[in-house]
Design a protein around this motif. Structure first.
Motif, PDB file in Angstrom:
ATOM      1  N   PHE A  66       0.849  -1.192   0.000  1.00 46.56           N
ATOM      2  CA  PHE A  66       0.000   0.000   0.000  1.00 46.56           C
ATOM      3  C   PHE A  66       0.890   1.250   0.000  1.00 46.56           C
ATOM      4  O   PHE A  66       1.616   1.504   0.970  1.00 46.56           O
ATOM      5  N   GLU A  67       0.832   2.023  -1.055  1.00 49.37           N
ATOM      6  CA  GLU A  67       1.670   3.211  -1.187  1.00 49.37           C
ATOM      7  C   GLU A  67       1.407   4.213  -0.069  1.00 49.37           C
ATOM      8  O   GLU A  67       2.347   4.819   0.472  1.00 49.37           O
ATOM      9  N   GLU A  68       0.151   4.390   0.299  1.00 53.75           N
ATOM     10  CA  GLU A  68      -0.203   5.363   1.337  1.00 53.75           C
ATOM     11  C   GLU A  68       0.425   4.996   2.679  1.00 53.75           C
ATOM     12  O   GLU A  68       0.866   5.866   3.442  1.00 53.75           O
ATOM     13  N   HIS A  69       0.483   3.709   2.971  1.00 53.22           N
ATOM     14  CA  HIS A  69       1.116   3.247   4.212  1.00 53.22           C
ATOM     15  C   HIS A  69       2.613   3.566   4.211  1.00 53.22           C
ATOM     16  O   HIS A  69       3.168   4.015   5.221  1.00 53.22           O
ATOM     17  N   VAL A  70       3.265   3.338   3.077  1.00 53.26           N
ATOM     18  CA  VAL A  70       4.700   3.614   2.977  1.00 53.26           C
ATOM     19  C   VAL A  70       4.975   5.085   3.254  1.00 53.26           C
ATOM     20  O   VAL A  70       5.903   5.431   4.001  1.00 53.26           O
ATOM     21  N   GLU A  71       4.175   5.963   2.690  1.00 49.80           N
ATOM     22  CA  GLU A  71       4.357   7.406   2.883  1.00 49.80           C
ATOM     23  C   GLU A  71       4.291   7.781   4.352  1.00 49.80           C
ATOM     24  O   GLU A  71       5.158   8.486   4.878  1.00 49.80           O
ATOM     25  N   GLY A  72       3.231   7.325   5.037  1.00 48.42           N
ATOM     26  CA  GLY A  72       3.033   7.719   6.427  1.00 48.42           C
ATOM     27  C   GLY A  72       4.025   7.110   7.382  1.00 48.42           C
ATOM     28  O   GLY A  72       4.576   7.798   8.253  1.00 48.42           O
ATOM     29  N   VAL A  73       4.294   5.809   7.233  1.00 52.66           N
ATOM     30  CA  VAL A  73       5.176   5.126   8.176  1.00 52.66           C
ATOM     31  C   VAL A  73       6.622   5.537   7.968  1.00 52.66           C
ATOM     32  O   VAL A  73       7.392   5.662   8.924  1.00 52.66           O
ATOM     33  N   ARG A  74       7.021   5.772   6.722  1.00 55.43           N
ATOM     34  CA  ARG A  74       8.401   6.222   6.491  1.00 55.43           C
ATOM     35  C   ARG A  74       8.650   7.550   7.207  1.00 55.43           C
ATOM     36  O   ARG A  74       9.712   7.769   7.790  1.00 55.43           O
ATOM     37  N   ARG A  75       7.665   8.421   7.184  1.00 56.41           N
ATOM     38  CA  ARG A  75       7.799   9.704   7.868  1.00 56.41           C
ATOM     39  C   ARG A  75       7.887   9.495   9.379  1.00 56.41           C
ATOM     40  O   ARG A  75       8.635  10.180  10.086  1.00 56.41           O
ATOM     41  N   SER A  76       7.123   8.523   9.891  1.00 51.94           N
ATOM     42  CA  SER A  76       7.082   8.289  11.327  1.00 51.94           C
ATOM     43  C   SER A  76       8.304   7.536  11.837  1.00 51.94           C
ATOM     44  O   SER A  76       8.908   7.912  12.843  1.00 51.94           O
ATOM     45  N   VAL A  77       8.693   6.453  11.138  1.00 52.06           N
ATOM     46  CA  VAL A  77       9.759   5.577  11.614  1.00 52.06           C
ATOM     47  C   VAL A  77      11.127   6.063  11.197  1.00 52.06           C
ATOM     48  O   VAL A  77      12.087   6.017  11.973  1.00 52.06           O
ATOM     49  N   GLU A  78      11.254   6.554   9.948  1.00 50.05           N
ATOM     50  CA  GLU A  78      12.560   6.948   9.423  1.00 50.05           C
ATOM     51  C   GLU A  78      12.783   8.454   9.451  1.00 50.05           C
ATOM     52  O   GLU A  78      13.892   8.924   9.198  1.00 50.05           O
ATOM     53  N   GLU A 255       1.314   5.330  10.830  1.00 46.53           N
ATOM     54  CA  GLU A 255       0.947   6.177   9.694  1.00 46.53           C
ATOM     55  C   GLU A 255       0.324   7.481  10.179  1.00 46.53           C
ATOM     56  O   GLU A 255       0.646   8.565   9.680  1.00 46.53           O
ATOM     57  N   LEU A 256      -0.541   7.380  11.180  1.00 44.62           N
ATOM     58  CA  LEU A 256      -1.188   8.579  11.723  1.00 44.62           C
ATOM     59  C   LEU A 256      -0.170   9.456  12.445  1.00 44.62           C
ATOM     60  O   LEU A 256      -0.255  10.684  12.383  1.00 44.62           O
ATOM     61  N   TRP A 257       0.804   8.838  13.117  1.00 39.59           N
ATOM     62  CA  TRP A 257       1.849   9.632  13.769  1.00 39.59           C
ATOM     63  C   TRP A 257       2.642  10.420  12.736  1.00 39.59           C
ATOM     64  O   TRP A 257       2.989  11.580  12.963  1.00 39.59           O
ATOM     65  N   GLY A 258       2.919   9.792  11.599  1.00 39.78           N
ATOM     66  CA  GLY A 258       3.643  10.488  10.548  1.00 39.78           C
ATOM     67  C   GLY A 258       2.861  11.652   9.986  1.00 39.78           C
ATOM     68  O   GLY A 258       3.415  12.717   9.694  1.00 39.78           O
ATOM     69  N   LEU A 259       1.549  11.481   9.851  1.00 38.82           N
ATOM     70  CA  LEU A 259       0.702  12.548   9.320  1.00 38.82           C
ATOM     71  C   LEU A 259       0.541  13.683  10.316  1.00 38.82           C
ATOM     72  O   LEU A 259       0.524  14.863   9.943  1.00 38.82           O
ATOM     73  N   HIS A 260       0.415  13.338  11.614  1.00 33.12           N
ATOM     74  CA  HIS A 260       0.149  14.342  12.642  1.00 33.12           C
ATOM     75  C   HIS A 260       1.420  14.967  13.208  1.00 33.12           C
ATOM     76  O   HIS A 260       1.348  15.987  13.904  1.00 33.12           O
ATOM     77  N   GLY A 261       2.561  14.341  12.954  1.00 35.30           N
ATOM     78  CA  GLY A 261       3.810  14.877  13.486  1.00 35.30           C
ATOM     79  C   GLY A 261       4.002  14.608  14.967  1.00 35.30           C
ATOM     80  O   GLY A 261       4.901  15.185  15.586  1.00 35.30           O
ATOM     81  N   LYS A 262       3.216  13.750  15.551  1.00 34.57           N
ATOM     82  CA  LYS A 262       3.342  13.381  16.961  1.00 34.57           C
ATOM     83  C   LYS A 262       2.581  12.078  17.184  1.00 34.57           C
ATOM     84  O   LYS A 262       1.825  11.622  16.304  1.00 34.57           O
ATOM     85  N   GLN A 263       2.787  11.464  18.346  1.00 33.92           N
ATOM     86  CA  GLN A 263       2.136  10.186  18.631  1.00 33.92           C
ATOM     87  C   GLN A 263       0.697  10.416  19.085  1.00 33.92           C
ATOM     88  O   GLN A 263       0.345  10.295  20.254  1.00 33.92           O
TER      89      GLN A 263
END
Length: 308
Positions: A66-78, A255-263
């Motif tokens: 899922f491309e959308e998952h990659v976008e969000g989690v990469r921002r959060s984890v990496e 993914e939501l953490w990556g979008l929101h910029g926080k946990q």
């Protein structure tokens, strides 16, 4: 057919699920033996059994489709956005622990040392027939059925592990839910769209609040293409589990953490109840519980580089 594996009155059996009941199959007949199994015995209410993972996997490949998952989690984890160009070349996957499968309603412990525990909403295909170097068209006949997969993840451990350029490892090693049963592939054919994807509605709830909703057809590769790639240069065998990877639009907290910029929402804590539902398959519902503390382990030693 919907095929469950369960325990009842101290016995482990497989059976066919119908109308809130499970009809036990003959002794020593499992999901991989269908359609050879014959209904036997009296139906048992599902409420009276403990559902186990429908299969004990020979191996588990978890894709990231899922491309959308990659976008969000990469921002959060990496800590960086976007999708790597290499992701588009082929369906990437990692092997996860086939011995850590838990049932649809079992408790799941927080991994030792984890402070950012997360769920992941996925669907998995189960292989029913051995094959090697398959085309996607051939691969369809090798898929026995589908089940829900929750790839529980220790995100703080994952973030540290991925800096080494290898993994994830202990971040994904404690538990993965498989269930509630196996739905044979023919039952889901009516959901197949014109492009060959299964258009199933997916939803995730934590403590009754919906956090995610997506369609399985938002995968960038079909399951047949995942199986074909997995079989390239090797073999897929009966009982192998191939998971879709986490869906987008709130399929996991990271993914939501990556979008929101926080946990936000916060990481899972003991007492939280995670409920994942997939149209045409069913629902799994697990409660998070306290896990063991990590036992001490030394850091790597800087050793003198002697040679023989």
């Amino acid at each position: 057919m919907r095929i469950a594996t369960f325990t009842h009155q101290g016995r482990t059996r497989s059976g066919l699920v119908e109308d809130g009941m499970v009809r036990p199959l003959a002794e020593n007949t499992g999901p991989l033996d269908i359609p050879g199994g014959v209904r036997t015995g009296e139906p048992i209410p599902l409420a009276e059994v403990r559902l186990l993972p429908p299969v004990q996997p020979a191996s588990v490949r978890d894709f990231v489709s899922f491309e959308e998952h990659v976008e969000g989690v990469r921002r959060s984890v990496e800590g960086r956005g976007g999708v790597p160009d290499a992701w588009y070349d082929a369906p990437a996957f990692y092997f996860t622990n086939p011995h850590a499968m838990i049932g649809a309603h079992d408790d799941v412990p927080v991994p030792p040392g984890c402070h950012a525990f997360d769920f992941e909403l996925e669907v998995a295909a189960v292989i029913g027939e051995e094959g090697a170097d398959l085309t996607p068209e051939q691969a369809r006949d090798h898929i026995l059925g589908y089940t829900i997969f929750n790839d529980w993840s220790a995100r703080d451990l994952q973030s540290r592990e991925m800096r080494v350029g290898l993994g994830p490892a202990k971040a994904k090693d404690t538990a993965a839910t498989l269930g509630p049963w196996l739905v044979t592939a023919d039952e889901l054919e009516p959901y197949r769209d014109a492009d060959g994807f299964l258009r199933l509605a997916l939803s995730a709830r934590v403590n009754g609040t919906e956090l995610g909703r997506d369609l399985l057809s938002n995968m960038s590769w079909t399951f047949e293409e995942l199986v074909a790639y997995a079989s390239r240069g090797t073999r897929v065998r009966p009982g192998d589990v191939l998971a879709s990877g986490t869906c987008g639009n709130g399929g996991c907290l990271a993914e939501l953490w990556g979008l929101h910029g926080k946990q936000d929402p916060p990481p899972l804590r003991p007492g939280d109840v995670v409920e994942l539902t997939v149209e045409g398959i069913g629902t799994i519902r697990n409660t998070v519980v306290e896990g063991p503390a990590p036992l001490p382990l030394p850091r790597a030693r800087r050793r003198p580089r002697h040679r023989p």
